[in-house]
Write a protein that holds these residues in place. Structure first.
Motif, PDB file in Angstrom:
ATOM      1  N   LEU A 220      14.627 -23.346 -53.795  1.00 49.20           N
ATOM      2  CA  LEU A 220      13.194 -23.091 -53.657  1.00 49.20           C
ATOM      3  C   LEU A 220      12.418 -24.398 -53.509  1.00 49.20           C
ATOM      4  N   LYS A 275      17.320 -11.456 -53.693  1.00 54.72           N
ATOM      5  CA  LYS A 275      17.810 -12.552 -52.860  1.00 54.72           C
ATOM      6  C   LYS A 275      17.801 -12.179 -51.375  1.00 54.72           C
ATOM      7  N   PHE A 278      14.332 -12.218 -50.010  1.00 53.22           N
ATOM      8  CA  PHE A 278      13.803 -13.578 -49.936  1.00 53.22           C
ATOM      9  C   PHE A 278      14.341 -14.309 -48.708  1.00 53.22           C
ATOM     10  N   THR A 315       8.396 -13.281 -50.293  1.00 49.06           N
ATOM     11  CA  THR A 315       8.781 -14.492 -51.027  1.00 49.06           C
ATOM     12  C   THR A 315       7.934 -14.807 -52.252  1.00 49.06           C
ATOM     13  N   SER A 319      10.083 -14.399 -55.571  1.00 51.51           N
ATOM     14  CA  SER A 319      10.702 -15.580 -56.188  1.00 51.51           C
ATOM     15  C   SER A 319      10.499 -15.585 -57.696  1.00 51.51           C
ATOM     16  N   TRP A 322      12.629 -12.895 -59.261  1.00 47.73           N
ATOM     17  CA  TRP A 322      14.016 -13.372 -59.248  1.00 47.73           C
ATOM     18  C   TRP A 322      14.254 -14.314 -60.431  1.00 47.73           C
TER      19      TRP A 322
END
Length: 394
Positions: A220, A275, A278, A315, A319, A322
């Motif tokens: 990231l 994932k 993303f 995203t 994120s 996640w």
């Protein structure tokens, strides 16, 4: 919708109102800054310093929230700081004052982000993180549709009267702060002892964090290091021939797409994996930046900003969902705050670097560079094993 609790609703409304205030100013910010003498390089440095301030404070206040066991006070104070910064930018136009006001705004974001995201995480299960974070992002981004729309309407009747907009933006910001007082902290069962928390103490979390956390955050951060402020996208649209109205219009369109898709994509992410969603988002980002490097067509700009809205919905909230799924529940604010802190430092370099590349070699080189690095990041994420629902927090 039973997983969207009262607390999630309140936080989402507060974010909607705050984003209405902030995004009323965001699309006109580069235009306003240029009218008061800011160069493209100085705009890049301003955005970089502001984001770095937000990032470092996100890490510190995220850890402070975990240590204290409190969330709501950080949320309330953070939104208050961002609100009072709005009229400050119109009072004086000296560069040092603009830097100060913009920093106050980002400092407020730093205070609230870790605690707010920890509240969202606490209100969800590992199987509903995508939905909860996606819903919050949808509401938050709806403000980014309302705000610029109000700005567009105002500028239609009062062209180039940018200063007044900074005072108008204070109103929804004030309602956001008032709404935050409906939030209540959950009772903390254990009485936490007061300990000194050095400003950079959150960085120690990196060495004790789960291996999967470090792998994900590294990817990231590499992406962030070359992903500059959206202001450069708006400047590219402006320099390609779009007038002020169209620049704001295309930004509204982008945020509308973002708001419409964030919740359903969050729902989809819970089904097929955070994932996977993303990575698809990064692929869209790459297409957008390569497109920005070569495009001068109005309609193509709308197509690119459509894809950019989809990318953002795949995203931004994803994120954080996640990260919250691969860290211990008691460290949620610290984990997200540490990531956000490091992310904002990278953003500072990204915005400054993009400004310099643009100045020295032109916009095309700046956008192609970012797109190329993103391709490398995609390959990196493909090497990380797909996480399962059997997470640390479950």
């Amino acid at each position: 919708m039973k997983y969207i609790t009262r607390t999630v609703w309140i936080l989402s409304v507060v974010s909607l109102l705050t984003d209405t205030a902030s995004e009323m100013l965001y699309p006109i910010m580069p235009i306003y800054l240029k009218t008061i003498g800011f160069s493209i390089v100085l705009i890049g440095i301003l955005e970089g310093v502001a984001e770095a301030t937000a990032g470092l404070s996100k890490g510190y206040f995220g850890k402070l929230s975990d240590i204290s066991g409190r969330r709501v006070p950080f949320v309330q104070i953070g939104y208050a700081f961002s609100t009072i910064s709005k009229p400050m930018m119109a009072i004086f136009t000296f560069p040092i004052w603009i830097f100060f006001a913009r920093t106050i705004d980002r400092f407020g974001k730093g205070i609230r982000t870790g605690a707010r995201d920890a509240i969202l995480s606490d209100e969800a299960t590992p199987q509903t993180k995508g939905k909860v974070f996606g819903f919050h992002r949808s509401m938050d981004t709806l403000g980014a549709v309302i705000g610029p729309s109000l700005a567009l309407l105002y500028l239609y009747y009062y062209p180039q009267d940018y200063k007044t907009l900074f005072f108008i933006a204070f109103i929804p910001g004030l309602f956001a702060v008032l709404s935050s007082f409906f939030l209540k902290d959950k009772k903390v069962i254990d009485q936490r002892t007061k300990v000194k928390t050095p400003f950079f103490s959150f960085l120690k979390y990196w060495s004790v964090s789960p291996t999967e956390y470090r792998k994900v955050v590294f990817g990231l951060l590499l992406f962030t290091l070359f992903n500059s402020s959206d202001i450069f996208l708006l400047l590219q649209a402006k320099q390609s021939g779009l007038d002020d109205t169209m620049v704001i219009g295309v930004y509204i369109f982008y945020n509308l797409i973002y708001a419409l898709f964030a919740f359903p994509i969050g729902y989809l992410a819970d089904k097929i994996g955070l994932k996977t969603i993303f990575i698809i988002g990064l692929i869209l980002f790459t297409i957008v930046y390569f497109g920005m490097a070569i495009n001068t067509n109005l309609y193509f700009f709308f197509g690119l900003f459509f894809l950019y809205g989809i990318y953002a919905s795949m995203t931004e909230g994803i994120s954080k969902a996640w990260i919250s799924n691969i860290t211990d529940k008691k460290d949620t604010a610290t984990a997200i705050g540490t990531f956000s802190g490091l992310q904002s430092i990278c953003t500072m370099f990204a915005s400054s670097l993009t400004g310099l590349i643009w100045f020295q070699f032109g916009a095309t080189t700046a956008f192609v560079t970012t797109a190329t690095v993103t391709l490398i990041v995609i390959v990196y994420f493909l090497t990380i094993p797909k996480p399962t629902n059997d997470t640390i927090q479950s």
